[in-house]
Design a protein around this motif. Structure first.
Motif, PDB file in Angstrom:
ATOM      1  N   GLU A 294      27.121  56.624  61.897  1.00 54.69           N
ATOM      2  CA  GLU A 294      26.836  55.599  62.906  1.00 54.69           C
ATOM      3  C   GLU A 294      26.970  56.155  64.315  1.00 54.69           C
ATOM      4  N   ARG A 295      27.998  56.952  64.546  1.00 53.64           N
ATOM      5  CA  ARG A 295      28.196  57.518  65.886  1.00 53.64           C
ATOM      6  C   ARG A 295      27.049  58.438  66.278  1.00 53.64           C
ATOM      7  N   GLU A 296      26.605  59.257  65.335  1.00 55.70           N
ATOM      8  CA  GLU A 296      25.517  60.194  65.654  1.00 55.70           C
ATOM      9  C   GLU A 296      24.216  59.434  65.925  1.00 55.70           C
ATOM     10  N   VAL A 297      23.951  58.408  65.127  1.00 55.46           N
ATOM     11  CA  VAL A 297      22.733  57.627  65.337  1.00 55.46           C
ATOM     12  C   VAL A 297      22.787  56.915  66.687  1.00 55.46           C
ATOM     13  N   LEU A 298      23.901  56.256  66.963  1.00 57.88           N
ATOM     14  CA  LEU A 298      24.008  55.488  68.203  1.00 57.88           C
ATOM     15  C   LEU A 298      24.091  56.391  69.432  1.00 57.88           C
ATOM     16  N   HIS A 299      24.638  57.579  69.269  1.00 60.26           N
ATOM     17  CA  HIS A 299      24.637  58.541  70.372  1.00 60.26           C
ATOM     18  C   HIS A 299      23.206  58.867  70.786  1.00 60.26           C
ATOM     19  N   LEU A 300      22.321  58.837  69.800  1.00 58.91           N
ATOM     20  CA  LEU A 300      20.919  59.169  70.053  1.00 58.91           C
ATOM     21  C   LEU A 300      20.149  58.000  70.649  1.00 58.91           C
ATOM     22  N   VAL A 301      20.477  56.768  70.229  1.00 59.07           N
ATOM     23  CA  VAL A 301      19.593  55.650  70.577  1.00 59.07           C
ATOM     24  C   VAL A 301      20.251  54.528  71.376  1.00 59.07           C
ATOM     25  N   ASN A 302      21.579  54.463  71.406  1.00 64.11           N
ATOM     26  CA  ASN A 302      22.214  53.284  71.993  1.00 64.11           C
ATOM     27  C   ASN A 302      23.555  53.641  72.626  1.00 64.11           C
ATOM     28  N   PRO A 303      23.568  54.048  73.880  1.00 60.72           N
ATOM     29  CA  PRO A 303      24.821  54.448  74.532  1.00 60.72           C
ATOM     30  C   PRO A 303      25.819  53.305  74.650  1.00 60.72           C
ATOM     31  N   ASP A 304      25.337  52.067  74.772  1.00 62.33           N
ATOM     32  CA  ASP A 304      26.251  50.929  74.856  1.00 62.33           C
ATOM     33  C   ASP A 304      27.060  50.809  73.569  1.00 62.33           C
ATOM     34  N   ALA A 305      26.385  50.910  72.440  1.00 64.98           N
ATOM     35  CA  ALA A 305      27.058  50.779  71.158  1.00 64.98           C
ATOM     36  C   ALA A 305      28.012  51.940  70.922  1.00 64.98           C
ATOM     37  N   LYS A 306      27.643  53.133  71.363  1.00 67.99           N
ATOM     38  CA  LYS A 306      28.534  54.285  71.196  1.00 67.99           C
ATOM     39  C   LYS A 306      29.844  54.056  71.948  1.00 67.99           C
ATOM     40  N   GLU A 307      29.766  53.540  73.173  1.00 71.36           N
ATOM     41  CA  GLU A 307      30.996  53.253  73.916  1.00 71.36           C
ATOM     42  C   GLU A 307      31.798  52.155  73.229  1.00 71.36           C
ATOM     43  N   ALA A 308      31.106  51.178  72.654  1.00 74.17           N
ATOM     44  CA  ALA A 308      31.805  50.115  71.932  1.00 74.17           C
ATOM     45  C   ALA A 308      32.609  50.685  70.769  1.00 74.17           C
ATOM     46  N   LEU A 309      32.062  51.676  70.078  1.00 74.87           N
ATOM     47  CA  LEU A 309      32.786  52.293  68.974  1.00 74.87           C
ATOM     48  C   LEU A 309      34.003  53.054  69.478  1.00 74.87           C
ATOM     49  N   ASP A 310      33.895  53.663  70.651  1.00 80.46           N
ATOM     50  CA  ASP A 310      35.064  54.317  71.248  1.00 80.46           C
ATOM     51  C   ASP A 310      36.153  53.287  71.552  1.00 80.46           C
ATOM     52  N   LEU A 311      35.755  52.124  72.039  1.00 79.13           N
ATOM     53  CA  LEU A 311      36.715  51.054  72.282  1.00 79.13           C
ATOM     54  C   LEU A 311      37.346  50.572  70.971  1.00 79.13           C
ATOM     55  N   ALA A 312      36.575  50.610  69.904  1.00 76.69           N
ATOM     56  CA  ALA A 312      37.123  50.219  68.595  1.00 76.69           C
ATOM     57  C   ALA A 312      38.231  51.177  68.171  1.00 76.69           C
ATOM     58  N   ASP A 313      38.077  52.458  68.494  1.00 78.49           N
ATOM     59  CA  ASP A 313      39.136  53.424  68.185  1.00 78.49           C
ATOM     60  C   ASP A 313      40.425  53.056  68.912  1.00 78.49           C
ATOM     61  N   ALA A 314      40.306  52.630  70.164  1.00 81.43           N
ATOM     62  CA  ALA A 314      41.485  52.223  70.931  1.00 81.43           C
ATOM     63  C   ALA A 314      42.142  50.991  70.310  1.00 81.43           C
ATOM     64  N   LEU A 315      41.325  50.086  69.790  1.00 84.99           N
ATOM     65  CA  LEU A 315      41.873  48.901  69.121  1.00 84.99           C
ATOM     66  C   LEU A 315      42.603  49.282  67.837  1.00 84.99           C
ATOM     67  N   ASP A 316      42.059  50.243  67.101  1.00 86.32           N
ATOM     68  CA  ASP A 316      42.731  50.724  65.891  1.00 86.32           C
ATOM     69  C   ASP A 316      44.098  51.311  66.231  1.00 86.32           C
ATOM     70  N   GLU A 317      44.143  52.058  67.312  1.00 88.80           N
ATOM     71  CA  GLU A 317      45.408  52.659  67.743  1.00 88.80           C
ATOM     72  C   GLU A 317      46.427  51.578  68.115  1.00 88.80           C
ATOM     73  N   LEU A 318      45.946  50.554  68.802  1.00 89.43           N
ATOM     74  CA  LEU A 318      46.833  49.460  69.216  1.00 89.43           C
ATOM     75  C   LEU A 318      47.380  48.724  67.989  1.00 89.43           C
ATOM     76  N   GLU A 319      46.513  48.488  67.005  1.00 92.76           N
ATOM     77  CA  GLU A 319      46.955  47.793  65.806  1.00 92.76           C
ATOM     78  C   GLU A 319      47.942  48.643  65.015  1.00 92.76           C
ATOM     79  N   ALA A 320      47.717  49.957  65.008  1.00 95.61           N
ATOM     80  CA  ALA A 320      48.652  50.854  64.326  1.00 95.61           C
ATOM     81  C   ALA A 320      50.031  50.805  64.992  1.00 95.61           C
ATOM     82  N   GLN A 321      50.058  50.703  66.303  1.00 95.73           N
ATOM     83  CA  GLN A 321      51.329  50.585  67.007  1.00 95.73           C
ATOM     84  C   GLN A 321      52.036  49.284  66.646  1.00 95.73           C
ATOM     85  N   LEU A 322      51.270  48.199  66.516  1.00 96.61           N
ATOM     86  CA  LEU A 322      51.855  46.925  66.116  1.00 96.61           C
ATOM     87  C   LEU A 322      52.457  47.018  64.718  1.00 96.61           C
ATOM     88  N   ASP A 323      51.751  47.699  63.817  1.00 99.34           N
ATOM     89  CA  ASP A 323      52.274  47.887  62.464  1.00 99.34           C
ATOM     90  C   ASP A 323      53.585  48.679  62.489  1.00 99.34           C
TER      91      ASP A 323
END
Length: 399
Positions: A294-323
């Motif tokens: 998904e990242r490789e495809v969106l890097h090619l065609v959709n920069p907005d979505a690629k940044e959104a996936l980077d933000l999702a990584d930050a959310l995963d990190e935040l949830e891991a801290q809560l756990d």
């Protein structure tokens, strides 16, 4: 059927997609992908746990094709080929004739839904592969193969294939879509409300079987594929191979028809870069590989979505801290929320809203952005309830 009729069919399919997306929360991308797959004359797999509306969604979609013969089955390791393709005609057998009854079986279906596809019995494996690959069935008593009118099959499974036999079927399912439980708390609340309310009859757009068949055999293959798109696919293949994500030449070649179907569905006469996003459901073998694809495809065609996936990584990190903070005092949790979690969640929410506005203005897909937005709301709901002790019934109002 004329050119205008073909574009009217595309408009009808878009309306069907909108109606189903309104009914099935967080399934807009799934609905669109299933429609595109049917238009390409290919087969799809819905992969996810029980209770995610896989079968209901498939029935609702196929029920919008007037005149189409629909067939569905729940497979098990003991399913006999005759149950799928035609039982023995007992009355004829009493007269000394051996023949099968094909009406209402896979043999006469235009669209099929096969649940628990990887539980296909060994006895039915070869006939199932022939049905999916060549659209043929070899009768039990021999004779000429029967040509089946199948346009496409929607299959479903709760798990990946576990052996060589089921892996052979898995390889023939060009499109693979993961379907999970609802992530956005607001959508979950709407789901609960739907259980106790009496909704108004939903809009129900339909198209005819003849219109769908014309789209599959004439209109979609007529969509132009510019050289720039071919170059982009070649670039994507190189990028994926660097990550050791390998798809067969056959899969790449078949994916071109998906791109044409995507453009046709949007009412465009040629494939554009945005259509490449459908490849996120084609070029992985295991769910663990899907995020990288998904990242490789969106890097090619959709920069907005690629940044959104980077933000999702930050959310995963935040949830891991809560756990990791489970069991700590309410004071410690509150301090963490005030100093870190609240600010990060707020910034993420604002940036996602900005990305969505930018993508909408540019005519790009917002699917990935919407998915991450739902994830942001889910993490925020956890923070409010688990870290701050906010009553769960109040979380919806705060979102």
């Amino acid at each position: 059927m004329g050119i205008q009729d073909a574009w009217d069919t595309a408009a009808g399919l878009r309306a069907i997609g909108d109606e189903l997306s309104d009914r099935f929360h967080e399934r807009a991308d799934v609905v669109r992908t299933l429609v595109v797959t049917l238009l390409a004359g290919q087969h799809s797999l819905l992969l996810g746990p029980p209770g995610t509306a896989k079968s209901e969604l498939a029935r609702e979609l196929t029920g919008r094709i007037d005149g189409a013969a629909y067939w569905e089955i729940l497979l098990s390791k003991f399913t006999a080929p005759t149950r799928m393709f035609g039982p023995i005609d007992v009355a004829a057998l009493a007269r000394g004739e051996y023949r099968q009854v094909y009406d209402g079986r896979a043999t006469t279906a235009h669209i099929a839904f096969i649940d628990e596809i990887f539980k296909c019995s060994t006895a039915a494996l070869n006939e199932t592969l022939g049905f999916l690959n060549e659209r043929i069935y070899h009768p039990e008593n021999g004779g000429e193969p029967i040509r089946c009118p199948l346009i496409g099959a929607i299959t479903a499974s709760n798990e990946l294939p576990g052996g060589e036999d089921s892996a052979a079927i898995y390889d023939r399912l060009l499109v693979r879509v993961e379907v999970g439980y609802l992530a956005d708390p607001s959508n979950f609340a709407a789901l609960l409300r739907s259980a106790v309310s009496v909704p108004a009859p939903p809009a129900r757009t339909t198209i005819t079987l003849a219109a769908l068949q014309h789209a599959v055999t004439e209109a979609v293959p007529g969509v132009e594929v510019p050289d720039a798109i071919v170059d982009a696919i070649c670039t994507l293949r190189v990028a994926l191979r660097r990550k050791e994500l390998i798809a067969s030449d056959r899969r790449w070649r078949q994916s071109v028809r998906l791109l044409q179907a995507s453009a046709y569905l949007d009412g465009r006469p040629e494939v554009a870069e945005n259509d490449l996003s459908v490849l996120t459901h084609v070029l992985w073998n295991s769910p663990a590989e899907r995020p990288a694809v998904e990242r490789e495809v969106l890097h090619l065609v959709n920069p907005d979505a690629k940044e959104a996936l980077d933000l999702a990584d930050a959310l995963d990190e935040l949830e891991a801290q809560l756990d990791a903070m489970a069991g700590q005092s309410r004071e410690a949790l509150s301090e963490w929320v005030i100093k870190k979690a609240h600010t990060r969640l707020a910034m993420t929410g604002r940036r996602l809203a900005e990305l969505r506005r930018e993508a909408t203005a540019a005519g790009r897909s917002t699917t990935a952005i919407d998915r991450v937005t739902g994830r942001q709301r889910a993490v925020r709901a956890r923070v409010l309830t688990e870290a701050l002790g906010v009553d769960a019934s109040m979380v919806q109002a705060q979102l």
